[in-house]
Write an enzyme that holds these catalytic residues in place. Structure first.
Site, PDB file in Angstrom:
ATOM      1  N   ASN A   1       2.704  -3.294   6.858  1.00  0.00           N
ATOM      2  CA  ASN A   1       3.914  -3.068   7.801  1.00  0.00           C
ATOM      3  C   ASN A   1       3.342  -3.318   9.413  1.00  0.00           C
ATOM      4  O   ASN A   1       4.017  -3.834   9.979  1.00  0.00           O
ATOM      5  CB  ASN A   1       4.388  -2.094   7.728  1.00  0.00           C
TER       6      ASN A   1
ATOM      7  N   GLU B   1      -2.177   9.062   4.449  1.00  0.00           N
ATOM      8  CA  GLU B   1      -0.879   9.069   5.438  1.00  0.00           C
ATOM      9  C   GLU B   1      -0.145   8.041   4.493  1.00  0.00           C
ATOM     10  O   GLU B   1      -0.396   6.962   4.284  1.00  0.00           O
ATOM     11  CB  GLU B   1      -1.433   8.207   6.708  1.00  0.00           C
TER      12      GLU B   1
HETATM   13  P1  NAD Z   1       0.881   0.430  -0.790  1.00  0.00           P
HETATM   14  O1  NAD Z   1       0.517   1.735  -1.150  1.00  0.00           O
HETATM   15  O2  NAD Z   1       1.432  -0.528  -1.885  1.00  0.00           O
HETATM   16  O3  NAD Z   1      -0.358  -0.227  -0.396  1.00  0.00           O
HETATM   17  C1  NAD Z   1      -1.197  -0.048   0.660  1.00  0.00           C
HETATM   18  C2  NAD Z   1      -2.724  -0.271   0.528  1.00  0.00           C
HETATM   19  O4  NAD Z   1      -3.170   0.139  -0.759  1.00  0.00           O
HETATM   20  C3  NAD Z   1      -2.724  -1.880   0.598  1.00  0.00           C
HETATM   21  O5  NAD Z   1      -3.822  -2.348   0.996  1.00  0.00           O
HETATM   22  C4  NAD Z   1      -2.879  -2.133  -1.153  1.00  0.00           C
HETATM   23  O6  NAD Z   1      -3.380  -3.186  -1.452  1.00  0.00           O
HETATM   24  C5  NAD Z   1      -3.759  -0.728  -1.688  1.00  0.00           C
HETATM   25  N1  NAD Z   1      -3.430  -0.401  -2.869  1.00  0.00           N
HETATM   26  C6  NAD Z   1      -2.452  -0.694  -3.546  1.00  0.00           C
HETATM   27  N2  NAD Z   1      -2.832  -0.116  -4.969  1.00  0.00           N
HETATM   28  C7  NAD Z   1      -4.085   0.721  -4.870  1.00  0.00           C
HETATM   29  C8  NAD Z   1      -4.875   1.440  -5.703  1.00  0.00           C
HETATM   30  N3  NAD Z   1      -4.398   1.786  -6.834  1.00  0.00           N
HETATM   31  N4  NAD Z   1      -5.795   1.882  -5.250  1.00  0.00           N
HETATM   32  C9  NAD Z   1      -6.390   1.655  -4.001  1.00  0.00           C
HETATM   33  N5  NAD Z   1      -5.647   0.938  -3.224  1.00  0.00           N
HETATM   34  C10 NAD Z   1      -4.344   0.413  -3.608  1.00  0.00           C
HETATM   35  O7  NAD Z   1       1.848   0.325   0.477  1.00  0.00           O
HETATM   36  P2  NAD Z   1       2.434  -0.792   1.310  1.00  0.00           P
HETATM   37  O8  NAD Z   1       3.337  -1.145   0.483  1.00  0.00           O
HETATM   38  O9  NAD Z   1       1.366  -1.794   1.545  1.00  0.00           O
HETATM   39  O10 NAD Z   1       2.797  -0.013   2.522  1.00  0.00           O
HETATM   40  C11 NAD Z   1       4.158   0.458   2.584  1.00  0.00           C
HETATM   41  C12 NAD Z   1       4.060   2.161   2.383  1.00  0.00           C
HETATM   42  O11 NAD Z   1       2.885   2.668   3.599  1.00  0.00           O
HETATM   43  C13 NAD Z   1       5.192   2.675   2.883  1.00  0.00           C
HETATM   44  O12 NAD Z   1       5.281   3.983   1.917  1.00  0.00           O
HETATM   45  C14 NAD Z   1       4.944   3.447   4.087  1.00  0.00           C
HETATM   46  O13 NAD Z   1       5.780   4.576   4.519  1.00  0.00           O
HETATM   47  C15 NAD Z   1       3.560   3.574   4.028  1.00  0.00           C
HETATM   48  N6  NAD Z   1       2.818   4.056   5.513  1.00  0.00           N
HETATM   49  C16 NAD Z   1       2.846   5.077   5.914  1.00  0.00           C
HETATM   50  C17 NAD Z   1       2.190   5.162   7.358  1.00  0.00           C
HETATM   51  C18 NAD Z   1       1.956   6.752   7.789  1.00  0.00           C
HETATM   52  O14 NAD Z   1       1.261   6.636   8.672  1.00  0.00           O
HETATM   53  N7  NAD Z   1       2.160   7.641   6.946  1.00  0.00           N
HETATM   54  C19 NAD Z   1       2.058   4.037   8.027  1.00  0.00           C
HETATM   55  C20 NAD Z   1       2.370   3.052   7.729  1.00  0.00           C
HETATM   56  C21 NAD Z   1       2.923   2.760   6.382  1.00  0.00           C
END
Ligand code: NAD
Length: 482
Positions: free
Chosen positions: A151, A249
């Site tokens: 994002n 996070e």
């Molecule tokens: P996601 O969890 O699908 O992916 C995040 C990252 O994790 C990506 O690089 C992805 O390739 C990797 N990933 C996916 N599966 C994995 C696994 N099994 N093991 C290790 N890594 C893996 O999230 P997204 O769709 O990219 O982002 C959206 C989410 O992120 C939303 O839930 C949002 O709230 C959250 N977010 C949180 C914060 C915060 O600071 N708390 C900030 C931004 C986004």
């Protein structure tokens, strides 16, 4: 077709598999570059390079690390236009947002943490009566893993790797496969900046392959992850039994409480922004808007009127307020939640549908900003994270009721309170389940403050000295003299 490359041991390399994943421009639906489909063998190489680089990097002075990282700051600034354009194309966000927020924050992260490490100090504890003093060393951990979401691609990627490197660690990092481009451009700049080889390694690819391999690799001693709560759960289940340090996070469903005594104009315009900035795809967006009964109807009417003025358009056009959502899958997910809202008894006040634009954005993934009312607080739409341009409006009776609605959630990332009564603001701030509370403002960020959530929004804090504590291991030395 442009190929994005991994950055391992100071070099830009193809993935061992020689396989590639399509990288799609969400505003047009076109494939415009190729992403390495890396696997555990690429992570093994990156972790080895990081391990080899660690002793020398950990031994550099804070000032030396500051100097190298500051070169990177200068290079990001010099290339800001190219980076902002790349971010907008990769993510679908308005170019002006990338120019104003994402890219400046990327260099600010490096500047802030490179400077911060020179001010970071550790404690000493004197035991005068026993002729004893303790001092605590704060030593870098070694090889650490950083995994980030799509994002705010470069913004959040650098938010992790900058403090990790500044603290003397070597990093194996993975940006989201949905938005890899600016991390790739950063690797080119890291080479130009003269960052020693192996200090930063960037491996691209799918989460369940590359992210999972980072989590499992025994050389990687700590994981800093930002992303969805489910992914965080999966990472914790693997990393915790390996006793890795974890900073998670995760997702949010943030409440935005609007009291009748608020600065109405400011609450209204900021709430439009906190609902729909970056197409509602900021973890800190306030997606549950609770409004005091006495102003509910007026606020609703004014809010919807303002939302109707937002322009959804080509992210590259300077008058677009919203661009495309990040992918077709995500568009479908958000639209399915809108359908569910209607099933759950909600009324769509505006939006509620995908938008088909003319011209080159004809096949892009656009959604009209959507406002829904009439939903029970316990229904899925009010409880699950949608992470798109969709908000709900719900009236509340009084302060107690507002707090009850706000806290009835599995999440606890951020919250916003609109009231002129500072006593009330303080009472709520004390009791609300959130790691971050904004009173009469939203997304004001001081990088020194602790950043993170409670409940299912995560574990640990980033920002300021908190993140240096995460990226260092404390070692206490106790000395007695005679
Ligand atoms: P996601 O969890 O699908 O992916 C995040 C990252 O994790 C990506 O690089 C992805 O390739 C990797 N990933 C996916 N599966 C994995 C696994 N099994 N093991 C290790 N890594 C893996 O999230 P997204 O769709 O990219 O982002 C959206 C989410 O992120 C939303 O839930 C949002 O709230 C959250 N977010 C949180 C914060 C915060 O600071 N708390 C900030 C931004 C986004």
């Amino acid at each position: 077709m442009q190929k994005i490359l991994n950055y391992i041991n100071g070099e830009l390399v193809e993935p061992n598999s020689k396989k590639w994943i399509d990288n799609i421009d969400p505003a047009t639906g076109d494939v415009y570059s190729l992403i390495p489909d890396s696997d555990s063998s690429d992570i093994d190489s990156a972790a080895r390079a990081a391990k080899d680089a660690f002793p020398a990097w950990a031994n550099t002075s804070n000032e030396e690390r500051y100097r190298v990282l500051n070169k990177l700051v200068e290079l990001i600034k010099e290339n800001a236009d190219e980076l902002a354009l790349a971010e907008s194309i990769d993510n679908g966000k308005p170019l002006k947002l990338a120019q104003k927020v994402d890219i400046p924050r990327a260099w600010q992260n490096f500047e802030f943490f490179a400077t911060g490490i020179m001010h970071f100090a550790s404690e000493s504890h004197n035991m005068q009566a026993a002729n004893t003093i303790n001092y605590t060393l704060r030593q870098p951990i070694g090889v650490v893993g950083c995994i980030s979401p799509w994002n705010l691609p470069l913004y959040l990627f650098t938010w992790k790797i900058a403090p990790a490197i500044a603290a003397g660690n070597c990093v194996v990092a993975k940006p989201s496969e949905v938005t890899p481009m600016t991390a790739y451009l950063l690797s080119e700049l890291a080479i130009k900046a003269g960052l020693p080889k192996g200090v930063l390694n960037i491996v691209h690819g799918l989460g369940h392959k590359v992210g999972d391999s980072i989590t499992r690799n025994p050389e990687i001693k700590a994981i800093s992850f930002t992303g969805g709560t489910k992914t965080g759960e999966a990472i914790a289940s693997i990393a915790a039994p390996m006793f890795k340090k974890l900073s998670l996070e995760l997702g949010g469903k943030n409440p935005n409480l609007v009291f009748a005594d608020c600065d109405y104009k400011k609450a209204l315009s900021t709430s439009v922004m906190s609902s729909f900035a970056n197409q509602g795809q900021i973890c800190l967006c306030g997606s549950r808007i609770y409004i005091e009964e006495s102003i509910y109807e007026k606020f609703k009417e004014d809010f919807v009127a303002k939302v109707n003025k937002l322009k959804v358009g080509n992210p590259l056009d300077s008058d677009s307020n919203l661009g495309a959502v990040v992918s077709k899958d995500h568009q479908e997910k958000v639209l399915s939640y809108i359908d569910l809202a209607v099933e759950e008894g909600g009324t769509i006040l505006t939006g509620g549908k995908k938008l088909e634009l003319d011209g080159e954005c004809k096949n892009g993934y656009f959604i009209a900003p959507t406002v829904i009312e009439g939903l029970d607080n316990n229904c899925r739409i009010q409880q699950e994270e949608i992470f798109g341009p969709v908000v709900t409006l719900t009236p509340f009776k009084n302060e107690e009721h507002a707090l009850e609605l706000a806290n009835s959630s599995q999440y606890g990332l951020s919250s916003t309170i609109w009231t002129q009564d500072l006593n009330r603001a303080n009472r709520i701030a004390n009791k609300i389940d959130a790691g971050i509370v904004w009173v009469n403002c939203w997304l004001h960020r001081d990088l020194r403050t602790p950043f993170g959530g409670v409940k299912n929004s995560g574990v640990g804090r980033e920002g300021g000295f908190e993140v240096f504590k995460f990226f260092t291991e404390p070692k206490n030395v106790c000395i007695q003299w005679s």
